[in-house]
Enzyme design. Structure first.
Site, short mmCIF file in Angstrom:
data_model
loop_
_atom_site.label_atom_id
_atom_site.label_comp_id
_atom_site.label_asym_id
_atom_site.label_seq_id
_atom_site.Cartn_x
_atom_site.Cartn_y
_atom_site.Cartn_z
N CYS A 148 42.71 -32.26 -8.18
CA CYS A 148 42.89 -31.47 -6.96
C CYS A 148 43.46 -32.31 -5.81
O CYS A 148 44.62 -32.67 -5.85
CB CYS A 148 41.56 -30.81 -6.59
N HIS A 166 38.27 -28.54 -11.51
CA HIS A 166 36.98 -29.20 -11.27
C HIS A 166 36.01 -28.74 -12.36
O HIS A 166 36.39 -28.01 -13.29
CB HIS A 166 36.42 -28.75 -9.91
N1 GLN Z 1 42.37 -29.87 0.46
C1 GLN Z 1 43.10 -29.55 -0.76
C2 GLN Z 1 43.30 -28.04 -0.94
O1 GLN Z 1 42.52 -27.26 -0.44
C3 GLN Z 1 42.34 -30.08 -1.98
C4 GLN Z 1 40.99 -29.41 -2.15
C5 GLN Z 1 40.21 -30.00 -3.31
O2 GLN Z 1 40.32 -31.21 -3.63
N2 GLN Z 1 39.39 -29.13 -3.95
O3 GLN Z 1 44.25 -27.64 -1.63
#
Ligand code: GLN
Length: 241
Positions: free
Chosen positions: A94, A193
């Site tokens: 992510c 995740h």
């Molecule tokens: N801030 C980034 C987004 O919202 C990554 C979020 C995350 O790592 N879950 O796309």
């Protein structure tokens, strides 16, 4: 078989470890240990030098933490390109995945520079993608990857950077082109995740194999009894979004 040892550099665990992404490091550690492969884990924090490792892991995080890490990573951009060209294995989740690309452009904030291991870029979207994801892929067996996504960033791939696979359930990279994740050489990124690797033991072993080939020229991995993991994987496949 002689004792084999691999080194993993965990990049910025204090900043980027959203939704239990540390579980990916634990999965790599255990699946190595169960084969008598020593996996030495170095936590690399802001201000620490980055030295050679066989595997690098970086987790997800909110925009604020991504800013700090984006600035720090620029210092090691050319070194990490050398590591990529030496076939080191990288896994970014992510927010960490986004920083493997050229840039991440948040809403109403300065652009965050990535380290361009992947030919990709990310722009902030107007909706948050939150839910279970199933991906059909073609380089591991079973040919599916599962996880949970929670991001607003929209990632677009270019050039020789290819997706991990096609989204069956969920939104993936951008909710438009049905792609999820990215791969170039031994660099992998994904929005999944969960944490990602424990429910995808076949992909975990794939990463370990790549690291063994890089270091020892061979990747003999004793098969494990993965019934519990693969039952969890099968249960997650095509779970409703
Ligand atoms: N801030 C980034 C987004 O919202 C990554 C979020 C995350 O790592 N879950 O796309």
């Amino acid at each position: 078989m002689k004792l084999r040892k691999l080194k993993l550099g965990h990049l910025y665990p204090l900043q980027l470890n959203l939704y239990g992404d540390i579980g990916n490091v634990i999965a790599l550690k255990k699946r190595c240990e169960w084969r008598d492969i020593e996996l030495e884990i170095d936590n690399i924090n802001l201000g620490d030098n980055i030295t050679e490792h066989d595997i690098y892991f970086i987790g997800g995080g909110q925009d604020r933490q991504q800013v700090e890490v984006s600035i720090e990573l620029q210092k090691y951009k050319s070194f990490l390109h050398e590591e990529m060209n030496n076939d080191s294995v990288f896994l970014g989740i992510c927010g960490g995945y986004q920083l493997f690309g050229e840039y991440y452009q948040p809403h109403n904030a300065d652009r965050l520079n990535g380290i361009e291991l992947l030919d990709a870029y990310t722009v902030a979207g107007h909706n948050r993608f939150i839910g279970n994801v199933t991906v059909k892929t073609n380089f591991v067996e079973p040919n599916t990857l599962v996880g949970f996504e929670n991001h607003s960033g929209l990632t677009y791939l270019r050039g020789e950077t290819k997706p991990l696979g096609e989204v069956v359930i969920g939104r993936g990279n951008n909710g438009e082109d049905r792609t999820e994740g990215a791969r170039y050489k031994n660099v992998f990124g994904t929005y999944l995740h969960g944490s990602f690797l424990p429910k995808n033991p076949h992909f975990t072993d794939y990463l370990i194999s790549l690291a063994l080939i890089k270091k020892y020229g061979e990747a003999e991995l004793t098969p494990l009894d993965d019934k519990i993991e693969l039952d969890a994987h099968a249960k997650a496949v095509s779970r409703a979004y």
